[in-house]
Design a protein around this motif. Sequence first.
Motif, mmCIF file in Angstrom:
data_model
loop_
_atom_site.group_PDB
_atom_site.id
_atom_site.type_symbol
_atom_site.label_atom_id
_atom_site.label_comp_id
_atom_site.label_asym_id
_atom_site.label_seq_id
_atom_site.Cartn_x
_atom_site.Cartn_y
_atom_site.Cartn_z
ATOM 1 N N THR A 164 0.539 -1.422 0.121
ATOM 2 C CA THR A 164 0.254 0.369 0.458
ATOM 3 C C THR A 164 1.007 0.888 0.382
ATOM 4 O O THR A 164 0.633 2.375 -0.338
ATOM 5 N N ILE A 165 2.178 1.063 0.707
ATOM 6 C CA ILE A 165 2.630 2.650 0.701
ATOM 7 C C ILE A 165 3.795 2.286 -0.267
ATOM 8 O O ILE A 165 4.251 3.375 -1.172
ATOM 9 N N THR A 166 3.752 0.701 -1.282
ATOM 10 C CA THR A 166 4.863 1.469 -2.378
ATOM 11 C C THR A 166 3.894 2.281 -3.468
ATOM 12 O O THR A 166 4.548 2.549 -4.595
ATOM 13 N N LEU A 167 2.391 1.658 -3.311
ATOM 14 C CA LEU A 167 1.693 1.900 -3.761
ATOM 15 C C LEU A 167 1.377 3.761 -4.281
ATOM 16 O O LEU A 167 1.398 4.395 -5.306
ATOM 17 N N ILE A 168 1.696 4.175 -3.099
ATOM 18 C CA ILE A 168 1.644 5.817 -2.422
ATOM 19 C C ILE A 168 2.783 6.697 -2.987
ATOM 20 O O ILE A 168 2.656 7.564 -3.787
ATOM 21 N N LEU A 169 3.615 6.182 -3.083
ATOM 22 C CA LEU A 169 5.378 6.588 -3.305
ATOM 23 C C LEU A 169 4.996 6.118 -4.808
ATOM 24 O O LEU A 169 4.895 7.712 -5.574
ATOM 25 N N PRO A 201 0.421 -7.496 -14.648
ATOM 26 C CA PRO A 201 -0.389 -8.250 -13.441
ATOM 27 C C PRO A 201 -1.559 -7.646 -13.003
ATOM 28 O O PRO A 201 -1.698 -6.193 -13.066
ATOM 29 N N LEU A 202 -2.493 -8.409 -12.424
ATOM 30 C CA LEU A 202 -4.246 -7.497 -12.711
ATOM 31 C C LEU A 202 -3.604 -6.988 -10.750
ATOM 32 O O LEU A 202 -4.920 -5.489 -11.557
ATOM 33 N N ASN A 203 -2.554 -6.434 -10.194
ATOM 34 C CA ASN A 203 -3.925 -5.480 -9.185
ATOM 35 C C ASN A 203 -2.366 -5.459 -8.127
ATOM 36 O O ASN A 203 -1.413 -6.364 -8.691
ATOM 37 N N PRO A 204 -1.810 -3.975 -7.874
ATOM 38 C CA PRO A 204 -0.116 -3.462 -7.108
ATOM 39 C C PRO A 204 -0.210 -4.561 -5.706
ATOM 40 O O PRO A 204 0.227 -4.482 -4.851
ATOM 41 N N MET A 205 -1.603 -5.191 -5.485
ATOM 42 C CA MET A 205 -1.664 -6.103 -4.071
ATOM 43 C C MET A 205 -0.537 -7.924 -4.255
ATOM 44 O O MET A 205 -1.054 -7.999 -3.307
ATOM 45 N N ILE A 206 -1.133 -8.262 -5.384
ATOM 46 C CA ILE A 206 0.475 -9.178 -5.328
ATOM 47 C C ILE A 206 1.301 -8.943 -5.569
ATOM 48 O O ILE A 206 1.656 -8.058 -5.939
#
Length: 309
Positions: free
Chosen positions: A65-70, A106-111
């Motif tokens: 989640t923090i990687t996605l924010i950054l 990839p289908l989403n950033p959480m995998i």
Amino acid sequence: MESHLSAALEYARSFLHEGAVATYIPELAKGDPTQLGAAIYAADGEIYRVGDWQQEFTIQSISKTITLILALQLAGYRKVFSKVGVEPTGDPFNSIVRLETTAPRPLNPMINAGAIATASCCMGGRDAFSEFLKLTRRLCGRSSISLNEEVYRSEKQAGMRNRSMAYLMQSDNLLECDAEDALDLYFRMCSVNVNTMDLARYGMVLAGNGKDPETGEQLVEGWIVRIVKTLMVTCGLYDASGEFAMKVGIPAKSGVGGGIMGSVERKMGVAAFSPGLDAKGNSVGAFHMLEYLSHHLGLHYFAGSECRV
């Protein structure tokens, strides 16, 4: 609130025998499956803690989640979502199959594959891990948060499946940097030590639309917070996200270090920890603690007038 937390602890303790520590990362196999703790950071500034709340553990996939924010802050919406989608998978977090059978993206950033692609968007010639660590410290409100070197080295040595994903994505020109550079950053991001109080405060930042709960400073733009919390709902607990949505009903993200971080809109951040995992990689103890709290405090997004916080 303290009585509810204590009752949640006792409720969850009866399920600990169902979990097992992660062994595919050798350092995580050293975790104590009897540990159990939680913390709540309320919107009014009150803090509640119980059990092994001070125990540090590696953030693992909660870091996504923090990687996605950054990545969204540094590279922007268009770039990030040209590399990764936003749909749930129904597959395990480390599955590689859809990279070949569905689409190279990839289908989403959480995998795992999605997080590696997202991490690559943070590079751009900068010291991306330093930027990530600085952001994590600000969100969690603790300047001493640091890398767990032993877990980082263990992940890097054992991460062959992640390495396969990264090289497959590089072959499809999806990564913004060399595969090994993206992997090294990803392994470091996952290997940062936190405790439940850190994550509860981060959950409160998300619950407050990105504002620091103490100073009111806007740490994360509102549009980014909306994206992150939406993906936490649909993808935050891997292929158990639907079950969690029904039983707990708050945006949340889990990690194989044993933590689950949740965000209750405008009300609280909550985090729970226990190293024993279920077959899908989610903490058994943390899941049941949040289930208890959701039921008894009326935290579910569809609780309506029953909400008692």
